[in-house]
Design an enzyme around this catalytic site. Structure first.
Site, PDB file in Angstrom:
ATOM      1  N   GLY A  12      25.038  36.783  36.269  1.00  0.00           N
ATOM      2  CA  GLY A  12      24.654  36.943  37.668  1.00  0.00           C
ATOM      3  C   GLY A  12      23.833  35.818  38.265  1.00  0.00           C
ATOM      4  O   GLY A  12      23.036  36.061  39.169  1.00  0.00           O
ATOM      5  N   ASN A  14      25.016  33.497  40.138  1.00  0.00           N
ATOM      6  CA  ASN A  14      25.476  33.402  41.535  1.00  0.00           C
ATOM      7  C   ASN A  14      24.899  34.533  42.381  1.00  0.00           C
ATOM      8  O   ASN A  14      24.539  34.322  43.535  1.00  0.00           O
ATOM      9  CB  ASN A  14      27.009  33.407  41.603  1.00  0.00           C
ATOM     10  CG  ASN A  14      27.582  32.031  41.350  1.00  0.00           C
ATOM     11  OD1 ASN A  14      27.506  31.159  42.207  1.00  0.00           O
ATOM     12  ND2 ASN A  14      28.105  31.814  40.161  1.00  0.00           N
ATOM     13  N   ARG A  66      44.496  48.467  34.763  1.00  0.00           N
ATOM     14  CA  ARG A  66      43.914  47.755  35.903  1.00  0.00           C
ATOM     15  C   ARG A  66      43.976  48.596  37.172  1.00  0.00           C
ATOM     16  O   ARG A  66      43.049  48.611  37.974  1.00  0.00           O
ATOM     17  CB  ARG A  66      44.674  46.431  36.116  1.00  0.00           C
ATOM     18  CG  ARG A  66      44.125  45.607  37.259  1.00  0.00           C
ATOM     19  CD  ARG A  66      44.727  44.220  37.299  1.00  0.00           C
ATOM     20  NE  ARG A  66      46.068  44.208  37.839  1.00  0.00           N
ATOM     21  CZ  ARG A  66      46.450  43.513  38.923  1.00  0.00           C
ATOM     22  NH1 ARG A  66      45.588  42.739  39.531  1.00  0.00           N
ATOM     23  NH2 ARG A  66      47.684  43.562  39.347  1.00  0.00           N
ATOM     24  N   LEU A  94      41.708  41.590  41.012  1.00  0.00           N
ATOM     25  CA  LEU A  94      41.803  42.814  41.820  1.00  0.00           C
ATOM     26  C   LEU A  94      43.269  43.134  42.115  1.00  0.00           C
ATOM     27  O   LEU A  94      44.104  42.235  42.203  1.00  0.00           O
ATOM     28  CB  LEU A  94      41.030  42.633  43.131  1.00  0.00           C
ATOM     29  CG  LEU A  94      39.518  42.465  42.971  1.00  0.00           C
ATOM     30  CD1 LEU A  94      38.870  42.227  44.339  1.00  0.00           C
ATOM     31  CD2 LEU A  94      38.892  43.680  42.290  1.00  0.00           C
ATOM     32  N   HIS A 110      34.945  30.192  42.717  1.00  0.00           N
ATOM     33  CA  HIS A 110      35.706  29.713  41.555  1.00  0.00           C
ATOM     34  C   HIS A 110      35.103  28.374  41.111  1.00  0.00           C
ATOM     35  O   HIS A 110      34.865  27.502  41.947  1.00  0.00           O
ATOM     36  CB  HIS A 110      37.180  29.555  41.921  1.00  0.00           C
ATOM     37  CG  HIS A 110      38.003  29.159  40.740  1.00  0.00           C
ATOM     38  ND1 HIS A 110      38.308  30.048  39.721  1.00  0.00           N
ATOM     39  CD2 HIS A 110      38.543  27.966  40.380  1.00  0.00           C
ATOM     40  CE1 HIS A 110      39.004  29.418  38.796  1.00  0.00           C
ATOM     41  NE2 HIS A 110      39.163  28.154  39.171  1.00  0.00           N
ATOM     42  N   GLU A 148      46.599  37.960  47.221  1.00  0.00           N
ATOM     43  CA  GLU A 148      47.351  38.479  46.061  1.00  0.00           C
ATOM     44  C   GLU A 148      47.636  37.382  45.038  1.00  0.00           C
ATOM     45  O   GLU A 148      47.829  37.668  43.862  1.00  0.00           O
ATOM     46  CB  GLU A 148      48.671  39.123  46.516  1.00  0.00           C
ATOM     47  CG  GLU A 148      48.519  40.495  47.162  1.00  0.00           C
ATOM     48  CD  GLU A 148      48.040  40.452  48.610  1.00  0.00           C
ATOM     49  OE1 GLU A 148      47.775  39.343  49.153  1.00  0.00           O
ATOM     50  OE2 GLU A 148      47.904  41.546  49.205  1.00  0.00           O
ATOM     51  N   ASP A 149      47.701  36.136  45.476  1.00  0.00           N
ATOM     52  CA  ASP A 149      47.937  35.036  44.536  1.00  0.00           C
ATOM     53  C   ASP A 149      46.591  34.607  43.947  1.00  0.00           C
ATOM     54  O   ASP A 149      45.691  34.206  44.690  1.00  0.00           O
ATOM     55  CB  ASP A 149      48.589  33.843  45.258  1.00  0.00           C
ATOM     56  CG  ASP A 149      49.929  34.240  45.851  1.00  0.00           C
ATOM     57  OD1 ASP A 149      50.660  35.011  45.201  1.00  0.00           O
ATOM     58  OD2 ASP A 149      50.217  33.808  46.981  1.00  0.00           O
ATOM     59  N   VAL A 150      46.480  34.689  42.624  1.00  0.00           N
ATOM     60  CA  VAL A 150      45.179  34.476  41.974  1.00  0.00           C
ATOM     61  C   VAL A 150      44.624  33.075  42.279  1.00  0.00           C
ATOM     62  O   VAL A 150      45.312  32.067  42.079  1.00  0.00           O
ATOM     63  CB  VAL A 150      45.318  34.664  40.445  1.00  0.00           C
ATOM     64  CG1 VAL A 150      43.985  34.428  39.749  1.00  0.00           C
ATOM     65  CG2 VAL A 150      45.846  36.055  40.141  1.00  0.00           C
ATOM     66  N   ASP A 151      43.396  33.033  42.771  1.00  0.00           N
ATOM     67  CA  ASP A 151      42.681  31.778  43.090  1.00  0.00           C
ATOM     68  C   ASP A 151      43.422  30.928  44.127  1.00  0.00           C
ATOM     69  O   ASP A 151      43.255  29.699  44.148  1.00  0.00           O
ATOM     70  CB  ASP A 151      42.443  30.917  41.834  1.00  0.00           C
ATOM     71  CG  ASP A 151      41.521  31.590  40.832  1.00  0.00           C
ATOM     72  OD1 ASP A 151      40.707  32.439  41.232  1.00  0.00           O
ATOM     73  OD2 ASP A 151      41.615  31.256  39.632  1.00  0.00           O
TER      74      ASP A 151
HETATM   75  C1  GAR Z   1      30.561  31.296  37.448  1.00  0.00           C
HETATM   76  O1  GAR Z   1      30.700  29.960  37.038  1.00  0.00           O
HETATM   77  C2  GAR Z   1      31.717  31.695  38.345  1.00  0.00           C
HETATM   78  O2  GAR Z   1      32.146  30.662  39.185  1.00  0.00           O
HETATM   79  C3  GAR Z   1      32.771  32.004  37.320  1.00  0.00           C
HETATM   80  O3  GAR Z   1      32.079  32.659  36.279  1.00  0.00           O
HETATM   81  C4  GAR Z   1      30.707  32.250  36.250  1.00  0.00           C
HETATM   82  C5  GAR Z   1      29.828  33.466  36.361  1.00  0.00           C
HETATM   83  O4  GAR Z   1      28.462  33.148  36.258  1.00  0.00           O
HETATM   84  N1  GAR Z   1      33.810  32.803  37.888  1.00  0.00           N
HETATM   85  C6  GAR Z   1      35.095  32.673  37.561  1.00  0.00           C
HETATM   86  O5  GAR Z   1      35.492  31.899  36.714  1.00  0.00           O
HETATM   87  C7  GAR Z   1      36.043  33.578  38.333  1.00  0.00           C
HETATM   88  N2  GAR Z   1      37.378  33.052  38.273  1.00  0.00           N
HETATM   89  P1  GAR Z   1      27.325  34.083  36.855  1.00  0.00           P
HETATM   90  O6  GAR Z   1      27.571  35.505  36.352  1.00  0.00           O
HETATM   91  O7  GAR Z   1      26.074  33.496  36.257  1.00  0.00           O
HETATM   92  O8  GAR Z   1      27.366  34.001  38.352  1.00  0.00           O
END
Ligand code: GAR
Length: 209
Positions: A12, A14, A66, A94, A110, A148-151
């Site tokens: 967490g 972010n 899922r 999702l 991302h 719907e398209d991942v990333d």
């Molecule tokens: C972050 O680097 C985020 O961008 C990545 O996971 C990490 C989580 O860190 N997310 C992805 O790769 C999603 N595709 P955090 O829990 O410390 O924020």
């Protein structure tokens, strides 16, 4: 006030960046109403608790597939009348029901410059391993709406980060977080909550204040 929920799965950092910006008044017109974790042990839940934000668990391990896991997340978001969903280190894709219910109202961070190192299987540390293996000199992070398209949903903000000689996946991950993710994710939420994002097909336009 835009009633906002942050979905998390792990540490967490972010989420912490969002909380810090929110507390210091840099995300006006936003109410951080909930943190929803897929993992009951996620440290992100502690960060939410310390900040006085209600934490909820939708434990991915309690659902057979899922569809039922995403159904439980959607039920939770609707029960809380959430208007904006932020994926901050949420490690699951999702399903279409949530994405269409929250069309252009789900923001993801991302850890790469999309379309590089993105799509199914590209998450967390793997993304930085791929970047180092490819030998790119520049990587970064992308805040985007989820489709719907991942990333591959409409891009809101991107920030480039230098790859340095001797980087490991962990040192690169940390630099991408510090220099890019923790800045552009709160900024993207602030832009959304102040009504400055207009989505035109796949293009996001940022309106003047
Ligand atoms: C972050 O680097 C985020 O961008 C990545 O996971 C990490 C989580 O860190 N997310 C992805 O790769 C999603 N595709 P955090 O829990 O410390 O924020």
């Amino acid at each position: 006030m835009v009633k906002t929920a942050v979905l998390v799965s792990g540490g967490g950092t972010n989420l912490q960046a969002i909380i810090d910006s929110y507390v210091s008044g840099k995300i006006p017109n936003c109410r951080l109403a909930a943190v929803v974790s897929s993992n009951p042990l996620a440290y992100a839940l502690k960060r939410a608790e310390k900040a006085g934000i209600p934490g909820h668990v939708v434990d991915v391990n309690l659902y057979p597939d899922r569809g039922s896991f995403c159904g439980a997340i959607l039920d939770k978001l609707r029960e809380l009348s959430i208007e904006l969903v932020v994926l901050a280190g949420f490690m699951y894709i999702l399903d279409p029901a949530i994405i269409s219910h929250y069309r252009n109202r789900i923001i993801n961070i991302h850890p790469a410059l999309i379309p590089s190192f993105s799509g199914p299987g590209c998450y967390g540390l793997h993304v930085h391993e791929m970047a180092l293996k490819m030998g790119v000199k520049i990587t970064g992070a992308t805040a985007h709406f989820v489709s719907e398209d991942v990333d591959a949903g409409p891009i809101i903000l991107q920030k480039a980060v230098e790859v340095r000689e001797g980087d490991t996946p962990r040192t690169l991950q940390r630099r991408v977080m510090e220099e890019a993710e923790w800045k552009i994710l709160p900024q993207a939420i602030a832009l959304y909550c102040s009504g400055r994002l207009k989505v035109d097909g796949h293009i996001v336009r940022i309106m003047e204040e």
